[in-house]
Design a protein around this motif. Sequence first.
Motif, short mmCIF file in Angstrom:
data_model
loop_
_atom_site.label_atom_id
_atom_site.label_comp_id
_atom_site.label_asym_id
_atom_site.label_seq_id
_atom_site.Cartn_x
_atom_site.Cartn_y
_atom_site.Cartn_z
N VAL A 267 0.86 -1.18 0.00
CA VAL A 267 0.00 0.00 0.00
C VAL A 267 0.90 1.23 0.00
N PHE B 22 -1.46 -1.52 -4.04
CA PHE B 22 -2.55 -0.54 -3.90
C PHE B 22 -1.90 0.83 -3.96
N CYS C 285 -2.85 5.17 -2.17
CA CYS C 285 -3.73 4.74 -1.09
C CYS C 285 -2.99 5.01 0.22
N TRP D 111 -8.44 5.69 -0.38
CA TRP D 111 -7.94 5.89 -1.74
C TRP D 111 -7.79 7.38 -1.97
#
Lengths: 633, 248
Positions: free
Chosen positions: A37, A169, A172, A191
């Motif tokens: 992330v 991801f 994010c 997000w």
Amino acid sequence: MTELERHAYDVVVIGAGGAGLRAAIEARQQGLRTAVVCKSLFGKAHTVMAEGGIAAAMGNVNSHDSWQVHFRDTMRGGKFLNNWRMAELHAKEAPDRVWELETYGALFDRTADGRISQRNFGGHEYPRLAHVGDRTGLELIRSLQQKIVSLQQEDHAETGDHESRLKVFAECTVTELLRDGDKVSGAFAYWRETGRFVLFEAPAVVLATGGIGKSFKVTSNSWEYTGDGHALALRTGASLINMEFVQFHPTGMVWPPSVKGILVTESVRGDGGVLRNSEGRRFMFDYIPEVFKDKYADNEAEADRWYTDPDNNRRPPELLPRDEVARAINSEVKAGRNSPHGGVFLDVSSRLPAEEIVRRLPSMHHQFKELADVDITKEPMEVGPTCHYVMGGVEVEPDTAASSVPGLFACGEVAGGMHGSNRLGGNSLSDLLVFGRRAGAGAAEYVRSLGDKRPVISESDVDGAAARAVDPFAEGGTGQQENPYTVHTQLQQTMNDLVGIIRRGGEVEQALTALEELKQRARNVVVEGHRQFNPGWHLAIDLRNMLLVSECVAKAALLRTESRGGHTREDHPRMDPDWRRQLLVCRAEGDGVSVTAKDQIPLREDLMALFEYSELQKYFTTGELAELPAKES
Amino acid sequence: MGYKARFRVWRGDDADGDLHDYTVEVNEGEVVLDVIHRLQATQAPDLAVRWNCKAGKCGSCSAEINGRPRLLCMTRMSTFTEAEIVTVTPMRTFPVIRDLVTDVSYNYQKAREVPAFRPPEDLAPGEYRMQQIDVQRSQEFRKCIECFLCQNTCHVVRDHEDNKTNFSGPRFLMRIAELDMHPLDTHDNRAQEAKEDHGLGFCNITKCCTEVCPEHIKITDNALIPLKERVADRSYDPLMRLFRKPKK
């Protein structure tokens, strides 16, 4: 119940720089479902800014090099405050991590016999930095990125889905970690693009979020460096160490104002560049500290001979560790011997042929030409110190990168201990790879040890996290409404002026008062617009982290009444052997932090034996030395 | 030293949007990104822009300035006259998310379609030996900061949305060339794959990609043309046709 997207993974890595990607590769290769992330796009992390190289004692250019020599250099650079086990693992494993990058497709500059070339750098006894011109960080991040893609291609071939085992991801932001009892159970994020919430259920989280430089006004760090991982760790119950040690890189650009702080690589000096003041003097000869006198040349003739004959000459003082060079530049500027825009001159134009400069330092040539109208092959650059790196970070187990919170791991800049009070150039990229891999492995082992008994996320914790995330949109409250950009600017000014490169007790106290005030004001920050890609909102959330981490820096800086590495107290200028035995540990307390001292773990005997007794005398207390087995040099 | 500049910035989302006028202070030595940041801090706190390093190294702040694809952080305000209106719009080839931020996922999909570096099986890590002269060609392409300005400017996809499926764009054709020229890569047929799977044939070497590359990589001359020549060699050389390995 908060409406959100849910994902379940074995390991969640926060941050997609060198450490995060290496951790993710390891976890995935050990068979775990892994998520990365990150706040930016995949491949844009701050690691791309690293220029000089990766330090690893491969001995390709000077065969005298070995892990022991690298270990010694690292400990000296950190003024012996380093966690010796981390420094040992780092020195031993760095060569394997570099060679591994070649199997991912990395293309380093070569020696005449076709091996990886290595260059000189500050504090490293031998040419040790594997490099690609002056864009080594880009090569590192791209190689890791491409390795991740290749793993995803394998997964696609097997499962029909690129992202079945390893998913990035991007854009994010994680705002909170969740726990079940004392164990990590997941992470809460939004997000950036849509502002929608995401919940990661995961028994293991690896923090690889980098540093804290955005709390300072003049910095080489990008907007991402807001101390997120440091703050997440604190709020989750983990401890930070060495937060008083902040590295000011000696050479940042000083002009034009808009690029002030942008890094000028140390390779300029490694490849022959020299520092001069307004009088044209190579002033570094005036600043060789006692502890380094036998390693550095005290005259220009010897210093210049070193480039071609390093075995029979001492090194030029421009290649002292970064803290020494930064302080020297600071003193020259203070004494009025500064360049027109408040820095000093860094000159490579009179030292190397133009063609060679462009070949060895292409990014610097490009950067100065495009941003400052300066042709570094013809004229000197103007440079001055810039906030670059935080030595402090999450206190971890050296072998596994585990923090004191079960399931929470940390690697790279967000971890503390490896570099002691000052990091050597080139030791960061190697740190990312060595401890990134170890964190991935540590997380994998931990997850396996849990078996089926995975921690569970509580829905009320999720609701709480969601409410705190959107808080900046809520008007009301008692005080005057604040703009996040204004509060951020004032924080940067405060840290720069009062807890910067040279510190004084009274000023640090002032900073702490100012920080309290800024914390109050940050509660009244109100942001406009909606949640879709809203930079004002993003900053309001990051600001909380910056404030918490700045408090750690200031509180620890006030307590440490000595000068060592990246912590210089004008009111306590001496390095004090008693302080070498102390670590300052930060923990969250209420809405702030508490700092307590703790004994440093004594250096293992065989590692101690790598040093001459006369050198240890400079750093250790007489009591510690008396306990040494008799070893007079 | 400072002056008030007139800026026109595209604001909106995937549904709709238009140019907004701003008058904003500019100081000596500033770049367009500084001015965008000043707009955020003083007039438009929710103005969306992507950026990271602010030093031309990460390739995040790609946009179009007065219609030309550029990095916001590397475009100095001194390149405009004080009277000139500076128009900043998002990259046109990619769908807008918000304001200056576009959805560049096309590029990440294409990156996945290029077969990875295949290391030699007979060499252990640490045993790789390559000459500088042999790695230098691929090193030029590895300077790429993935700003995607070349992808944005390439008319094959800029003007023909449909081609996105079959055309990987200059960045990823260059990636294939980079691997093809890697001294130790053992994956065969890269040039042929460039033609068959990545749409190399669409490229008619107008060099627009090279012109916009902020890293000054000679994409067309050093990557795409040599790749095309390799395809031609294999396809039209009668001897090569005889000895070519069957495609896996």
